[in-house]
Design an enzyme around this catalytic site. Structure first.
Site, PDB file in Angstrom:
ATOM      1  CB  SER A  44       4.861   2.414  -5.132  1.00  0.00           C
ATOM      2  OG  SER A  44       5.960   1.999  -4.341  1.00  0.00           O
ATOM      3  CD  GLN A  59      -2.986  -0.568  -0.205  1.00  0.00           C
ATOM      4  OE1 GLN A  59      -3.066   0.586  -0.628  1.00  0.00           O
ATOM      5  NE2 GLN A  59      -3.619  -1.567  -0.803  1.00  0.00           N
ATOM      6  CB  SER A  60       4.202   1.848  -1.420  1.00  0.00           C
ATOM      7  OG  SER A  60       4.982   2.935  -1.874  1.00  0.00           O
ATOM      8  CG  ASN A  61       0.454   6.512   0.565  1.00  0.00           C
ATOM      9  OD1 ASN A  61      -0.646   6.249   0.109  1.00  0.00           O
ATOM     10  ND2 ASN A  61       0.739   6.376   1.855  1.00  0.00           N
TER      11      ASN A  61
END
Ligand code: PLP
Length: 350
Positions: A95, A91-93
């Site tokens: 990325s 859930q990387s913002n």
């Protein structure tokens, strides 16, 4: 001796010129709004609280990485990559905003995302696919491990195919420049609304706090920058990483400011069950802010940072003498990946 005001103006001019000289790609809509939170302030009965809306940077649901990427990609594009590689947790913002930037720039991107628990394709990772990123999952047990080896392997593989693959590094020398640039932006806004903040309060794991510290120290702005950690890094401490990132940016901007580890105010007391795992205090803070101000926070970063602020007001560590600017660093798409916890908190009586 020059007067303090004259000195400030010279420094501001120097900072603006140094920023102007940096390679940059325009990705966001700046300045982001500075808004008052009167109902939250009066509910908590402590300091006056304002919010700097970096959730509204405008790039595919926004967030703080838009500012970082403007300068990191600005420097990287000078090397003319034909494919970009980066990655982090599922859930990387970072990325998602990198995937959005790559789409906007017309450069393919490979994302290496850590997914150990067969998590649902929702929130940020759904948007990564929607934005056209080539998503590769890895199962990496240590959540603080930055999947560096996997990224290098993908870069090698692409280079073996004759591609000019480059990694986007969230810790590169330019990473903190975006938030150093945010300081004069925020100072102007505070002046316009007539507030003198005593604290900038933010979720922080590195370059965001580094840039804020660097900019405010350079301009002699007497505001404390408090970072609430979402993660406990393996190896170097948060303070060391943050100071190192600030000093790299100080070097490339030629600011002759050195940030020591001891200058970094960081609090690891609100991580709760762990990185990317919602805490009860964080969910409660998210609910309170939603119901008093219609301001949406996320459970991984901003919810925990707000929980820290509320907790410290409750303990009298922050008082009516203070004026707080809460930096909303974004993270909102992840809300949908935490449906069960949010639904449970929504229906639990107060
Ligand atoms: C990445 C992120 C942070 C931390 O940013 P750093 O620059 O690493 O300190 C905080 N909040 C949100 C929502 C993020 O996505």
């Amino acid at each position: 001796m020059t007067s303090r005001v004259g000195d400030f103006e010279m420094r501001l001019e120097h900072l603006r010129a140094a920023l102007e000289a940096q390679p940059r790609v325009r990705l966001g809509a700046f300045p982001t709004p500075l808004e008052h939170l009167p109902r939250l302030s009066s509910t908590l009965g402590g300091p006056d609280i304002w919010v700097k809306r970096d959730d509204l940077t405008g790039l595919a649901f926004g967030g703080n990485k838009t500012r970082t990427l403007e300068y990191v990609l600005g420097a990287l594009l000078l090397e003319k990559p034909d494919v970009l590689v980066t990655g982090a947790n599922i859930q990387s913002n970072w990325s998602r905003q990198a995937a959005a930037a790559a789409a906007k720039l017309g450069i393919p991107i490979v994302l290496v995302l850590r997914n150990t628990e067969m998590q649902e394709i929702q929130g940020n990772v759904l948007l990564d696919l929607w934005l056209g990123a080539d998503v590769r999952f890895v199962s990496e047990p240590d959540i603080t491990f930055v999947i560096a080896d996997h990224l290098d392997r993908v870069v090698d593989e692409l280079r073996a195919q004759g591609r000019h693959a480059l990694k986007i590094d969230p810790w590169s020398a330019s990473a903190a420049v975006g938030y150093a640039a945010a300081v004069p932006e925020l100072m102007d806004q505070c002046k316009a609304v007539g507030i003198t903040p005593t604290r900038i309060w933010t979720a922080a794991a590195g370059p965001t706090q580094s840039g804020l510290l660097l900019g405010s120290r350079y301009l002699d702005w007497p505001v404390r920058v408090t970072g609430i950690a979402p993660i406990r890094w393996a190896g170097d401490t948060m303070a060391t990483r943050t100071a190192d990132s600030a000093n790299l940016a100080s070097g490339i901007l030629g600011l002759s400011v050195t940030i020591a580890d001891t200058d970094v105010e960081t609090d690891e007391g609100y991580i709760g069950p762990g990185y990317a795992r919602p805490s009860k205090l964080g969910l409660e803070a998210m609910r309170l802010v939603a119901r008093t101000e219609a301001l949406l926070l996320d459970p991984v970063y901003t919810g925990k940072a707000m929980a820290a602020l509320i907790d410290q007001i409750g303990h009298g560590l922050i008082t009516t003498e203070d004026t707080i600017v809460f930096l909303h660093t974004g993270g909102l798409p992840a809300v949908f990946a935490y449906r069960d916890q949010i639904l449970e908190m929504a229906t639990t009586s107060l």
